[in-house]
Design an enzyme around this catalytic site. Structure first.
Site, PDB file in Angstrom:
ATOM      1  N   GLU A 458      20.227 -12.505   1.268  1.00  0.00           N
ATOM      2  CA  GLU A 458      18.972 -11.797   0.976  1.00  0.00           C
ATOM      3  C   GLU A 458      17.834 -12.242   1.893  1.00  0.00           C
ATOM      4  O   GLU A 458      16.789 -12.708   1.449  1.00  0.00           O
ATOM      5  CB  GLU A 458      18.590 -11.986  -0.497  1.00  0.00           C
ATOM      6  N   GLU A 534      26.885  -9.998  -5.191  1.00  0.00           N
ATOM      7  CA  GLU A 534      26.186 -10.290  -6.446  1.00  0.00           C
ATOM      8  C   GLU A 534      26.145  -9.006  -7.268  1.00  0.00           C
ATOM      9  O   GLU A 534      25.888  -7.928  -6.729  1.00  0.00           O
ATOM     10  CB  GLU A 534      24.760 -10.797  -6.219  1.00  0.00           C
TER      11      GLU A 534
END
Length: 974
Positions: A458, A534
Site C-alpha cells: 500500500e 488482503e
C-alpha cells in the site's frame, strides 16, 4: 503465460547475486561413491564453527533519548565518540550494572508498560514514544567470557531483531548502528575482544520512533547469538540450495559463499553431505580444489542429482539438511547446516497457484508478530502454537505483514507445512534499504515454506506513478538476482493505471477486492498471476453479539466494516473462490493484534479484525472460514444462549457448516432444516427461551456433525487446560494454558468476567497473560520496575585530619567546595591532602506506598566511610557495589551523600578522572514491585503462558477466583 519457479538455464543460475561483492568460482567435482547407502546414519563431525545462544543473563535499564542525566550520562565524556574505546555511560567497559534488572532474551519492554490515553492508539496505547521519553530508550548489557584459545578465530555477534534504532558497543568500542526494527544483523567483533578474559556487549535501543502503524514492541525481542569460525569459513547466510524435480529425482544446485578473513591465500575443497529427516546420508558431493586470496570472498557452485526424493508439501512437509564442510588439507575447518525442502512452485496467470504440480488455493491470513501477554518477544514454541491454531480453521498460507518475520517462524512453517509470503519492510533502492532487502532474501531463501517475496505494501504516494513502477521493477530485479526461483509482488490498495506498483509487479497483489476492478485487471494483464493479499477488514469482538461502543465491543456477526469499498469475510471468499485465476486470499487478519484500534480510539487498545482473538481463541468468522476451507464435517452455531432478561425477543442465530443441510432445534423442537449454500451460511430468527440450542449437519441425508449451545448457570469453578503438560527444562520452552470459568455442570460460562489469580510452583514461571478483550487495560506482564535518579552536584574538600572534615558534614551549602571534575591547569591545582570529604546531593523521588529506595555506591577506596544526611551508614556489598536501603520516611527534599576517604594512590585527581562525572560513584534506584499475576476472563476465557526456568522436576499452576473452586494443573519439566 505460465510462470515457472526453478532454474531454467545455466545463464539464470550464474546470474545469482550475493549481498556482498564476491568473486565467483564454479566448482568441478562429482558425487562421492558409496555415500547413498540406505540406513547409514551421519554423525556430527568436529569442526571449527561454534554457535552459541547468548539470550541468558542480560542486564536491562531504561535510559532516555535526549536527557543525558537520565541516560546514565551517556554521550557526555570527552572524545566518547571521537576515539576508539571511549564509550561512556553503559557503553563503558567498566560501568557497573549491578543495580540493573536481570533478564533473559527475547525481551519486549513495551508489553510491560502501562496503557495511556496519551499514547499512540496505533501502537496499542502503550506509554511509549515521544510523549514518554522516560520509557522509550532501553539499555542492555552482558558479560561475555572469551577463551584465550579463541585467538585467531573470527567471532561475530548476531542479532535476529531489535526494535528499534540499536547501537552496539563492545568493550567500550562503537561497533555499529541498525535502524530497522525488523532486519537481522551481525557484527564481526574479533578485533575488539579481550581474549582470556571478560568482555561486555552493550546495546542502546531507541524505540521512540514508530516504524509501522501497529504494535511493534521495544527491545531485543529476538534471539542473540555468538558465532566462532576459522578465518576460512562459509559467509553468514552463505548457502543457497535450489532444486529441479523430474520423474522422482531432483537436481540439487548449491551455491556457497566462502570468506577468507585471513591474510594469505588459502586452498580448500568443499564437501556437501545431504541427510534426510532421520539423519541418514542420501547424497554427497565434493568439489575440486579451490584457492582464495586473503580478505576476499568467492562463490563456489555445485550441482548433482538425488534419486527417489521425497517432496515437501502441505500434507508431508519433509525436510532435508545439507551439511557443507570446508576442508583445508583434508581437515574440516568449517561446517554449515542448511535445512531445505524439495518442491516446485508455479503461479499461473489463469489457473492460480501450484505446489508440486498440484493446484492449491491459498487460504491465507495476514499477521503481525505480537501475541497476548508477551508482545513481540515470542518464545519459539509460540510460533508453532499459533500456526496450529490457524491450521484448525483451514489456513495453509501466511503473509508476514508488513516486515520480515523471525526465522523461528519460518522454521515452524517449514515443519508444519504452511506457505509464506515473506515481506520487506520498506520500498526503495538506496544503499540502506537495498541492504535490508538483500539480508532478508539471503537469510530466508532456503526455506521451502517461502513461496513469494513481497517488496511493498500500500505505497500510496507512488502506487499509480512511474516512480512506483520503477521501484517495483528495480527491487524485483535485486531479488531475482539473489533468488531466481521465486516471484515477487507488491500488495496494492488501488490499481488500474498503466503505471504504479501493481503494473510493475510479477504477481499482482490486491488489497481488498472492493478497492479494485480485479476482473478488468485480469483482462488488462492476462499474463500476470494475481492474488488477493488482503481481504475482509471486518470488526468483531469474540463472544459479543450486541454492539457496545462504551466498552469498544462490536457484535461478532460477519458484516462489512464500511460501505461499498469493504466486504464481509464471506463476500470476500465467495468472490475469490469463483475466480480460478486468483491464487488465493489472505484475510486481514488471522489474529487480533495490539494497536490499529479501528473503529475506536481510546479506550480500545487492540484491533478487532482477527479470525482469532489475541490469545488464539477462534472467533465466529474463523469458524466461517473453517466451514469453507476444511472438509472434515463441522457445524458452528452463534451466538451463545445466555440471554436472561430477553425472554421472547428474537435472537439472530446463524450456522456455519460444510454440510449439505443443517437442522436447528430449540429444547428438542425443530426450527427447520435448511440447505446450505456453497460458501454461505444459514440464519434463523429465534425467540429466546433458556435451554438448549442444537444444530445438526447432514451430508447426503446422513447426520455427520452436531453442535450444542446451551444456557449455563453461574460460574462456580476455574478450569485450566494446557496445550501440553510436558515441557523441556531448557529455560525457553513453554506451555499455553487456557483459563475458563465453568458452572456446576462443567460448562464454560460465556458471559463470565471473573478475576483469576495465578501462582506457580516448581521450575516454571508465568511470562504473560491475556484475555482477548480489546478494551482491557489489565497488565499483560506484571513486572518489577526500576527507576534511576541522578546523584549530582559533586563537591570535594581536602583536609589534614578526619575530624576536621567530619565537621563539614553538617554544612548546608557545599557550593564553595572544589568541583572534582572541573579541569584545572597543573600549576593551579591544589596540593594533595591526606583525606577528602566527597559530597553529592539527590532529590526526594516520587514514591508510591510500595516503592523501595536504594543508593548504589561505588567502593571508591577500601577504607571509605559513607554518610547519608550526616549519618554514618553500613552498606551491604553486592557485586562490586555498596547498597544502602533508605527509609522513605527519612528522605528529605534535598539529601546529601558523603564519602570520607583517604587520599588514593595516584592522587584524588586520578580518581576523579575515572568517575565519569560521578556516574560511577553513585546512583539512586527506586523500585516499584510487580503487581500480582491476575487476569479477568473475558466472555468465559483467558490465557496464561508458562515457561520453564531451566531446572527439571514437577511443577504446578494454581488458579483462584473469589467464590469459585480453584484449579490446579500439574506439569513435568524434563
Amino acid at each position: 503465460m505460465k510462470i515457472l519457479s526453478g532454474i531454467k538455464s545455466r545463464a539464470v543460475m550464474t546470474a545469482l547475486s550475493l549481498a556482498l561483492a564476491v568473486t565467483s568460482g564454479a566448482a568441478q567435482g562429482a558425487p562421492v561413491d558409496g555415500d547413498r547407502t540406505p540406513g547409514v546414519r551421519v554423525k556430527a563431525q568436529s569442526a571449527a564453527r561454534e554457535r552459541f545462544n547468548i539470550d541468558r543473563d542480560w542486564r536491562f535499564a531504561f535510559g532516555h533519548p535526549y536527557d543525558a542525566s537520565q541516560d546514565f550520562s551517556h554521550g557526555t565524556r570527552g572524545f566518547f565518540f571521537a576515539k576508539a574505546g571511549y564509550g561512556d555511560g553503559p557503553a563503558d567497559l567498566k560501568f557497573n550494572d549491578t543495580a540493573w534488572r536481570r533478564l533473559n532474551l527475547p525481551h519486549d519492554w513495551a508489553v510491560e508498560l502501562p496503557f495511556s490515553s496519551r499514547a499512540s492508539a496505533n501502537h496499542g496505547s502503550k506509554a511509549l514514544g515521544a510523549t514518554f521519553p522516560e520509557n522509550s530508550v532501553g539499555w542492555y548489557r552482558r558479560a561475555l567470557p572469551i577463551s584465550a584459545q579463541d585467538k585467531g578465530r573470527r567471532i561475530a555477534v548476531e542479532f535476529d531483531g531489535v526494535f528499534r534504532d540499536s547501537v552496539v558497543w563492545v568493550n567500550g568500542h562503537y561497533i555499529g548502528n541498525e535502524r530497522s526494527g525488523y532486519s537481522s544483523f551481525q557484527y564481526d567483533i574479533t578485533d575488539y575482544l579481550n581474549y582470556g578474559g571478560e568482555n561486555v556487549i552493550a546495546v542502546r535501543v531507541d524505540a521512540t520512533m514508530e516504524e509501522g502503524w501497529w504494535y511493534e514492541g521495544a527491545g531485543i525481542y529476538r534471539h542473540v547469538w555468538l558465532t566462532k569460525t576459522d578465518p576460512l569459513h562459509v559467509a553468514p547466510w552463505g548457502t543457497f540450495v535450489r532444486t529441479e524435480v523430474a520423474d522422482g529425482s531432483a537436481e540439487i544446485s548449491i551455491d556457497v559463499e566462502i570468506s577468507n578473513d585471513g591474510k594469505g591465500v588459502e586452498g580448500f575443497t568443499i564437501e556437501h553431505l545431504i541427510v534426510d529427516a532421520d539423519g541418514t546420508s542420501v547424497a554427497r558431493f565434493e568439489t575440486s580444489p579451490q584457492t582464495l586470496n586473503g580478505a576476499s570472498s568467492s562463490r563456489v557452485a555445485a550441482q548433482f542429482k538425488m534419486d527417489r526424493v521425497r517432496l515437501w508439501s502441505l500434507e508431508d512437509p519433509y525436510l532435508y539438511k545439507a551439511i557443507t564442510q570446508v576442508k583445508r588439507k583434508g581437515e574440516v575447518v568449517d561446517s554449515y547446516d542448511t535445512v531445505f525442502g524439495i518442491r516446485t512452485l508455479r503461479f499461473d496467470a489463469n489457473d492460480g497457484f501450484f505446489l508440486n504440480g498440484k493446484s492449491i488455493k491459498l487460504h491465507g491470513t495476514n499477521n503481525h508478530q505480537d501475541h497476548a501477554g508477551v508482545g513481540v518477544a515470542l518464545p519459539d514454541a509460540l510460533h508453532e502454537y499459533r500456526f496450529k491454531r490457524l491450521k484448525e480453521i483451514g489456513v495453509n498460507a501466511y503473509r508476514a505483514s508488513h516486515h520480515p518475520p523471525t526465522k523461528e517462524l519460518l522454521e515452524a512453517a517449514d515443519r508444519l507445512g504452511i506457505l509464506v509470503i515473506d515481506e520487506h519492510r520498506m520500498m526503495g533502492t538506496t544503499p540502506q534499504i537495498r541492504n535490508e532487502l538483500e539480508r532478508m532474501v539471503r537469510r530466508d531463501r532456503n526455506h521451502p515454506s517461502v513461496i513469494l517475496w513481497s517488496v511493498g505494501n500500500e505505497e500510496w504516494a507512488i502506487e499509480n506513478t512511474e516512480v512506483g513502477t520503477r521501484l517495483t521493477q528495480e527491487m524485483q530485479a535485486i531479488v531475482r538476482r539473489m533468488d531466481p526461483t521465486r516471484l515477487t509482488t507488491v500488495a496494492a490498495s488501488g490499481s488500474g493505471g498503466t503505471q504504479g506498483t501493481a503494473a510493475g509487479s510479477e504477481v499482482i497483489g490486491f488489497n481488498y477486492k472492493a478497492q479494485h476492478d480485479i476482473d478488468a485487471m485480469h483482462k488488462r494483464y492476462p499474463d500476470r498471476p494475481m492474488l488477493v493479499t488482503e481481504e475482509g477488514l471486518t470488526f468483531a469482538t469474540r463472544g459479543v453479539y450486541v454492539d457496545d461502543p462504551e466498552r469498544v465491543h462490536i457484535a461478532a456477526y460477519d458484516k462489512r466494516s464500511g460501505g461499498a469499498r469493504t466486504a464481509s469475510i464471506e463476500e470476500g471468499w465467495r468472490f475469490n473462490a469463483a475466480r480460478p485465476f486468483l491464487s488465493g486470499m489472505f484475510v486481514w487478519t488471522g489474529f487480533d493484534y495490539r494497536g490499529e484500534t479501528t473503529p475506536f480510539g481510546w479506550p480500545a487498545v487492540s484491533s478487532q479484525f482477527g479470525m482469532l482473538d489475541t490469545t488464539g481463541v477462534i472467533k465466529d468468522s474463523g469458524y466461517y472460514l473453517k466451514s469453507v476451507w476444511t472438509h472434515e464435517p463441522m457445524v458452528h452455531l452463534l451466538p451463545h444462549w445466555n440471554w436472561s432478561g430477553r425472554e421472547g425477543e428474537d435472537i439472530d442465530v446463524r450456522a456455519y457448516a460444510n454440510t449439505d443441510e443443517v437442522e436447528l432445534f430449540l429444547n428438542k423442537k425443530s426450527l427447520g432444516r435448511k440447505a446450505m449454500t456453497v460458501g454461505g451460511h444459514l440464519q434463523w430468527s429465534v425467540p429466546y427461551q433458556s435451554g438448549k440450542l442444537v444444530a445438526k449437519g447432514f451430508r447426503n441425508g446422513k447426520l455427520v456433525a452436531t453442535q450444542t449451545v446451551e444456557t449455563t448457570g453461574p460460574g462456580v469453578s476455574v478450569q485450566l487446560a494446557a496445550d501440553r503438560t510436558r515441557i523441556k527444562a531448557d529455560g525457553s520452552d513453554i506451555s499455553v494454558i487456557t483459563v475458563s470459568v465453568a458452572d456446576k455442570q462443567g460448562r464454560v460460562v460465556p458471559t463470565s468476567d471473573s478475576l483469576v489469580q495465578f501462582e506457580t510452583t516448581g521450575p516454571i514461571q508465568i511470562i504473560g497473560m491475556g484475555n482477548g478483550d480489546p478494551g482491557s487495560h489489565e497488565p499483560d506482564k506484571p513486572t518489577e520496575r526500576h527507576h534511576f535518579l541522578t546523584v549530582k552536584n559533586w563537591r570535594v574538600k581536602g583536609g589534614e585530619a578526619k575530624e576536621a572534615l567530619l565537621a563539614h558534614l553538617a554544612d548546608d551549602d557545599a557550593s564553595t567546595w572544589r568541583r572534582p571534575f572541573q579541569w584545572v591547569p597543573e600549576d593551579q591545582r591544589p596540593p594533595e591532602s591526606p583525606y577528602y570529604l566527597v559530597r553529592a546531593e539527590f532529590a526526594r523521588p516520587k514514591l508510591t506506598d510500595d516503592d523501595t529506595v536504594e543508593l548504589f555506591v561505588a567502593d571508591v577506596t577500601r577504607d571509605q566511610v559513607v554518610y547519608v544526611n550526616g549519618e554514618a551508614v553500613a552498606p551491604v556489598q553486592l557485586d562490586g557495589l555498596l547498597v544502602i536501603k533508605l527509609d522513605p520516611a527519612k528522605i528529605k527534599d534535598t539529601n546529601s551523600l558523603n564519602y570520607l576517604i583517604r587520599s588514593p594512590a595516584g592522587g584524588f585527581g586520578l580518581l576523579a578522572q575515572s568517575a565519569q562525572e560521578g556516574g560511577r560513584w553513585a546512583s539512586l534506584r527506586v523500585t516499584t514491585p510487580a503487581p500480582i499475576w491476575a487476569r479477568r476472563v473475558f466472555n468465559g476465557y483467558a490465557q496464561i503462558i508458562v515457561q520453564s526456568t531451566g531446572g527439571a522436576g514437577p511443577a504446578t499452576v494454581v488458579a483462584k477466583a473469589q467464590g469459585q473452586a480453584a484449579a490446579t494443573l500439574k506439569f513435568t519439566v524434563q
